[in-house]
Design a protein around this motif. Structure first.
Motif, short mmCIF file in Angstrom:
data_model
loop_
_atom_site.label_atom_id
_atom_site.label_comp_id
_atom_site.label_asym_id
_atom_site.label_seq_id
_atom_site.Cartn_x
_atom_site.Cartn_y
_atom_site.Cartn_z
N ILE A 4 24.01 -15.35 74.21
CA ILE A 4 23.00 -14.31 74.29
C ILE A 4 23.30 -13.26 73.24
N VAL A 5 22.29 -12.92 72.44
CA VAL A 5 22.39 -11.80 71.51
C VAL A 5 21.73 -10.60 72.17
N LEU A 6 22.45 -9.48 72.23
CA LEU A 6 22.02 -8.35 73.05
C LEU A 6 22.11 -7.04 72.28
N ASP A 7 21.20 -6.11 72.62
CA ASP A 7 21.26 -4.75 72.08
C ASP A 7 20.73 -3.79 73.14
N THR A 8 21.24 -2.58 73.10
CA THR A 8 20.77 -1.54 74.01
C THR A 8 20.41 -0.30 73.21
N GLU A 9 19.55 0.55 73.78
CA GLU A 9 19.34 1.91 73.30
C GLU A 9 19.67 2.85 74.45
N THR A 10 20.18 4.02 74.11
CA THR A 10 20.71 4.93 75.13
C THR A 10 20.27 6.37 74.86
N THR A 11 20.58 7.24 75.80
CA THR A 11 20.26 8.67 75.64
C THR A 11 21.30 9.40 74.81
N GLY A 12 22.42 8.73 74.52
CA GLY A 12 23.49 9.38 73.77
C GLY A 12 24.61 8.40 73.50
N LEU A 13 25.80 8.92 73.28
CA LEU A 13 26.91 8.09 72.84
C LEU A 13 27.99 7.86 73.88
N ASP A 14 27.93 8.54 75.03
CA ASP A 14 29.06 8.49 75.96
C ASP A 14 28.57 8.35 77.40
N PRO A 15 28.71 7.15 77.99
CA PRO A 15 28.29 7.00 79.39
C PRO A 15 29.12 7.85 80.35
N ALA A 16 30.35 8.17 79.98
CA ALA A 16 31.19 8.98 80.85
C ALA A 16 30.67 10.40 81.00
N SER A 17 29.89 10.86 80.03
CA SER A 17 29.33 12.22 80.09
C SER A 17 27.93 12.24 80.69
N GLY A 18 27.47 11.09 81.16
CA GLY A 18 26.17 11.03 81.82
C GLY A 18 25.06 10.40 81.00
N ASP A 19 25.36 9.91 79.80
CA ASP A 19 24.33 9.23 79.02
C ASP A 19 23.97 7.90 79.69
N ARG A 20 22.69 7.51 79.53
CA ARG A 20 22.18 6.35 80.25
C ARG A 20 21.52 5.35 79.29
N VAL A 21 21.36 4.13 79.77
CA VAL A 21 20.65 3.07 79.03
C VAL A 21 19.15 3.27 79.21
N ILE A 22 18.40 3.17 78.12
CA ILE A 22 16.94 3.30 78.21
C ILE A 22 16.21 2.02 77.77
N GLU A 23 16.92 1.10 77.12
CA GLU A 23 16.29 -0.15 76.68
C GLU A 23 17.35 -1.24 76.60
N VAL A 24 17.00 -2.43 77.07
CA VAL A 24 17.86 -3.60 76.94
C VAL A 24 17.01 -4.73 76.37
N ASP A 94 27.88 -1.32 73.70
CA ASP A 94 26.88 -1.86 74.63
C ASP A 94 27.52 -2.25 75.96
N PHE A 95 28.69 -2.89 75.90
CA PHE A 95 29.38 -3.27 77.14
C PHE A 95 29.75 -2.04 77.95
N GLY A 96 30.21 -0.98 77.28
CA GLY A 96 30.59 0.23 77.99
C GLY A 96 29.42 0.84 78.74
N PHE A 97 28.26 0.88 78.11
CA PHE A 97 27.08 1.45 78.77
C PHE A 97 26.59 0.55 79.91
N LEU A 98 26.55 -0.76 79.67
CA LEU A 98 26.09 -1.66 80.73
C LEU A 98 27.06 -1.66 81.91
N ASP A 99 28.36 -1.60 81.62
CA ASP A 99 29.34 -1.53 82.70
C ASP A 99 29.12 -0.28 83.56
N ALA A 100 28.88 0.85 82.91
CA ALA A 100 28.66 2.10 83.66
C ALA A 100 27.41 1.99 84.54
#
Length: 238
Positions: A4-24, A94-100
């Motif tokens: 699987i080839v995968l990409d995400t778009e997010t609200t920012g750069l750090d899921p630990a600070s509360g940024d979220r995934v907006i597109e997969v 991408d893995f970090g955001f999806l894991d969060a």
């Protein structure tokens, strides 16, 4: 082999600070060939989207309001990913955001053994050179002229082409993809397969003689005419 080839778009750069995934976005490869199967979803991040992030991918919170939240698409996404390798450019991001997001849903994280980082592959192949997706598209001859913003669905299609070039330049049509294998012709139980009869090419004695004469003129002391390669001549009675 399914990947699987995968990409995400997010609200920012750090899921630990509360940024979220907006597109997969994800597309399926089978034996290094795209099958046409894809997964794509826009997600309501349940928070604001900073202007600097909007400048990158073009999405605002208003545009995504009313879209499903991540918990609403998580099971469908995991069903598409199955247990296949997951290829992403700068894959730890991408893995970090999806894991969060998965942990937030009470689901297990992705197995890092499945992660294939195309950025790492590119850095090893082109050390010291720019290896962004745009740079690789230019270097490998992949048309990215329509890429005016970071759209996950477009990016994942470009990444699939780049990845195939990085892995040796597989070209469409060289192999049957999964859809062809599933829908290809199948012999009925009483239908006999076509058997092709071998048609060996056997030179005539005259052709062999002409060839021997040619070799004798062009090649001096040919090894294959010397012992032990030469066949012993039959003794002529007399």
């Amino acid at each position: 082999m399914r990947q699987i080839v995968l990409d995400t778009e997010t609200t920012g750069l750090d899921p630990a600070s509360g940024d979220r995934v907006i597109e997969v976005a994800a597309i399926e490869l089978y034996n290094f060939m795209p099958t046409g199967q894809q997964f794509h979803v826009l997600i309501d991040p349940e928070r604001d989207i900073p202007e600097e992030a909007t400048r990158v991918h073009g999405f605002t919170a208003e545009m995504l309001r009313g879209k499903p939240i991540f918990a609403g698409i998580a099971h469908e996404m995991m069903a598409f990913l199955r247990d296949s390798e997951i290829i992403a450019h700068n894959a730890p991001f991408d893995f970090g955001f999806l894991d969060a997001e998965l942990v937030r849903c009470g689901m297990p994280k992705l197995d890092r053994a499945r992660m294939v980082d195309s950025l790492d592959i590119a850095k090893r192949r082109y050390p010291g050179l720019p290896n962004s997706l745009d740079a690789l598209c230019r270097r490998l001859g992949v048309d990215n002229s329509m890429r005016t913003s970071h759209n996950a669905l477009l990016d994942v299609k470009l990444l699939a082409e780049v990845f195939l070039q990085l892995m040796g330049g597989k070209q469409p049509g060289l192999e049957l993809n999964a859809a062809n294998r599933r829908s290809g012709p199948v012999l009925e139980a009483d239908e006999a397969p076509v058997i092709r009869t071998p048609r060996p090419i056997v030179p005539s004695e005259a052709e062999i003689a002409v060839h021997a004469e040619f070799v004798a003129k062009k090649v001096k002391d040919a090894l294959w005419l010397q012992p032990p390669f030469a066949e012993p001549r039959a003794e002529t009675p007399g």
